[in-house]
Motif scaffolding. Structure first.
Motif, PDB file in Angstrom:
ATOM      1  N   UNK A 144     -29.983 -17.209  20.658  1.00  0.00           N
ATOM      2  CA  UNK A 144     -29.436 -17.207  19.304  1.00  0.00           C
ATOM      3  C   UNK A 144     -29.198 -15.773  18.822  1.00  0.00           C
ATOM      4  N   UNK A 145     -30.111 -14.887  19.148  1.00  0.00           N
ATOM      5  CA  UNK A 145     -29.950 -13.479  18.768  1.00  0.00           C
ATOM      6  C   UNK A 145     -28.752 -12.872  19.472  1.00  0.00           C
ATOM      7  N   UNK A 146     -28.606 -13.179  20.763  1.00  0.00           N
ATOM      8  CA  UNK A 146     -27.466 -12.660  21.517  1.00  0.00           C
ATOM      9  C   UNK A 146     -26.151 -13.163  20.931  1.00  0.00           C
ATOM     10  N   UNK A 147     -26.128 -14.433  20.516  1.00  0.00           N
ATOM     11  CA  UNK A 147     -24.906 -15.005  19.948  1.00  0.00           C
ATOM     12  C   UNK A 147     -24.526 -14.304  18.644  1.00  0.00           C
ATOM     13  N   UNK A 148     -25.514 -14.089  17.769  1.00  0.00           N
ATOM     14  CA  UNK A 148     -25.236 -13.421  16.501  1.00  0.00           C
ATOM     15  C   UNK A 148     -24.781 -11.982  16.691  1.00  0.00           C
ATOM     16  N   UNK A 149     -25.453 -11.260  17.566  1.00  0.00           N
ATOM     17  CA  UNK A 149     -25.066  -9.876  17.826  1.00  0.00           C
ATOM     18  C   UNK A 149     -23.692  -9.795  18.485  1.00  0.00           C
ATOM     19  N   UNK A 150     -23.405 -10.738  19.358  1.00  0.00           N
ATOM     20  CA  UNK A 150     -22.098 -10.762  20.026  1.00  0.00           C
ATOM     21  C   UNK A 150     -20.976 -10.887  19.008  1.00  0.00           C
ATOM     22  N   UNK A 151     -21.132 -11.796  18.047  1.00  0.00           N
ATOM     23  CA  UNK A 151     -20.108 -11.960  17.024  1.00  0.00           C
ATOM     24  C   UNK A 151     -19.939 -10.687  16.206  1.00  0.00           C
ATOM     25  N   UNK A 152     -21.055 -10.029  15.906  1.00  0.00           N
ATOM     26  CA  UNK A 152     -20.976  -8.779  15.149  1.00  0.00           C
ATOM     27  C   UNK A 152     -20.250  -7.684  15.911  1.00  0.00           C
ATOM     28  N   UNK A 153     -20.526  -7.571  17.200  1.00  0.00           N
ATOM     29  CA  UNK A 153     -19.861  -6.553  18.014  1.00  0.00           C
ATOM     30  C   UNK A 153     -18.374  -6.858  18.142  1.00  0.00           C
ATOM     31  N   UNK A 154     -18.030  -8.133  18.392  1.00  0.00           N
ATOM     32  CA  UNK A 154     -16.619  -8.509  18.541  1.00  0.00           C
ATOM     33  C   UNK A 154     -15.829  -8.228  17.265  1.00  0.00           C
ATOM     34  N   UNK A 155     -16.454  -8.489  16.118  1.00  0.00           N
ATOM     35  CA  UNK A 155     -15.767  -8.296  14.840  1.00  0.00           C
ATOM     36  C   UNK A 155     -15.752  -6.841  14.400  1.00  0.00           C
ATOM     37  N   UNK A 156     -16.498  -5.996  15.096  1.00  0.00           N
ATOM     38  CA  UNK A 156     -16.552  -4.589  14.723  1.00  0.00           C
ATOM     39  C   UNK A 156     -17.532  -4.278  13.621  1.00  0.00           C
ATOM     40  N   UNK A 157     -18.364  -5.265  13.246  1.00  0.00           N
ATOM     41  CA  UNK A 157     -19.370  -5.040  12.202  1.00  0.00           C
ATOM     42  C   UNK A 157     -20.602  -4.346  12.750  1.00  0.00           C
ATOM     43  N   UNK A 158     -20.805  -4.450  14.052  1.00  0.00           N
ATOM     44  CA  UNK A 158     -21.986  -3.887  14.704  1.00  0.00           C
ATOM     45  C   UNK A 158     -21.522  -3.098  15.926  1.00  0.00           C
ATOM     46  N   UNK A 159     -22.024  -1.880  16.085  1.00  0.00           N
ATOM     47  CA  UNK A 159     -21.699  -1.109  17.284  1.00  0.00           C
ATOM     48  C   UNK A 159     -22.611  -1.534  18.432  1.00  0.00           C
ATOM     49  N   UNK A 160     -22.215  -1.178  19.651  1.00  0.00           N
ATOM     50  CA  UNK A 160     -23.074  -1.478  20.793  1.00  0.00           C
ATOM     51  C   UNK A 160     -24.426  -0.819  20.661  1.00  0.00           C
ATOM     52  N   UNK A 161     -24.433   0.413  20.163  1.00  0.00           N
ATOM     53  CA  UNK A 161     -25.692   1.140  19.986  1.00  0.00           C
ATOM     54  C   UNK A 161     -26.603   0.430  18.989  1.00  0.00           C
ATOM     55  N   UNK A 162     -26.004  -0.020  17.883  1.00  0.00           N
ATOM     56  CA  UNK A 162     -26.795  -0.734  16.881  1.00  0.00           C
ATOM     57  C   UNK A 162     -27.293  -2.057  17.432  1.00  0.00           C
TER      58      UNK A 162
END
Length: 218
Positions: free
Chosen positions: A175-193
């Motif tokens: 579930x954590x991976x899914x949420x972070x994946x969406x954030x990275x794809x949308x540009x809301x979260x960087x890979x580093x973050x």
């Protein structure tokens, strides 16, 4: 003597092409004609192996999930080691890092999975039930890694790690991976973050002792 056809390899060739088409242009673009052209094969051959577009899409979704599983089921450094099994924290971090879209290949796969998820929500092309089996298999694989790591970390007489704890923690990880994946794809979260969030999650989930080994969850 005619060349022997590797049917599994041919199926992979076609599902890989379907993945590329969906990643570029979306699920609706994955027609037999487009996929066949991308794969360099005939439309008749695509139909021979998958029957119809629905069969091709379900097989492609499964191929993406299986590719994700291979990244941490043996291909990801630090996840499996026969000579010295890694600590639980290393297992979890490797799993999460392998699932995040931190390179072009994983990003493309994440886009494909998002397209399938959106289609399943409205029963377009695929249904939620048809996509459920592959993620369940992925959760089983994560849970198995967790049980193995906890069994290796357990002291004498502590017994094997509980199956239910491993299953629930596997769900937390995915579930954590899914949420972070969406954030990275949308540009809301960087890979580093995203990786910093992973480490924060692991602090709460398993903790770490001074020597880098981890304590089990309660």
């Amino acid at each position: 003597m005619p060349r022997r056809v590797d049917h599994e390899e041919r199926r992979r060739q076609i599902t890989d092409a379907c993945r590329r088409v969906v990643a570029r242009d979306g699920l609706e673009a994955a027609t037999f004609q487009r996929v066949a052209a991308d794969a360099g094969v005939s439309v008749r051959l695509v139909q021979y192996y998958f029957g119809n577009k629905h069969g091709l899409l379900v097989a492609t979704h499964r191929a993406v999930i299986e590719g994700s599983a291979r990244r941490f089921g043996g291909d990801a450094p630090g996840v499996v080691s026969e000579s010295e099994p890694p600590p639980l924290r290393a297992v979890l971090r490797a799993v999460l890092a392998a699932l995040l879209p931190l390179d072009d290949a994983r990003r493309a796969d994440a886009v494909v999975l998002a397209a399938f998820h959106a289609a399943a929500l409205t029963n377009e092309a695929v249904t939620p039930e048809e996509l459920r089996g592959a993620p369940r298999a992925l959760a089983d694989l994560v849970a198995a890694q967790l049980r193995r790591a906890r069994d290796d970390d357990a002291g004498p007489g502590e017994g094997p790690a509980p199956d239910e704890a491993a299953r629930l923690d596997a769900e937390v990880v995915l579930a954590s991976a899914a949420g972070l994946t969406q954030g990275v794809l949308a540009g809301h979260v960087t890979g580093e973050t995203a990786l910093a969030v992973v480490d924060r999650l692991l602090d709460h989930l398993v903790g770490a002792d001074a020597g880098g080994r981890v304590s089990g969850t309660s």
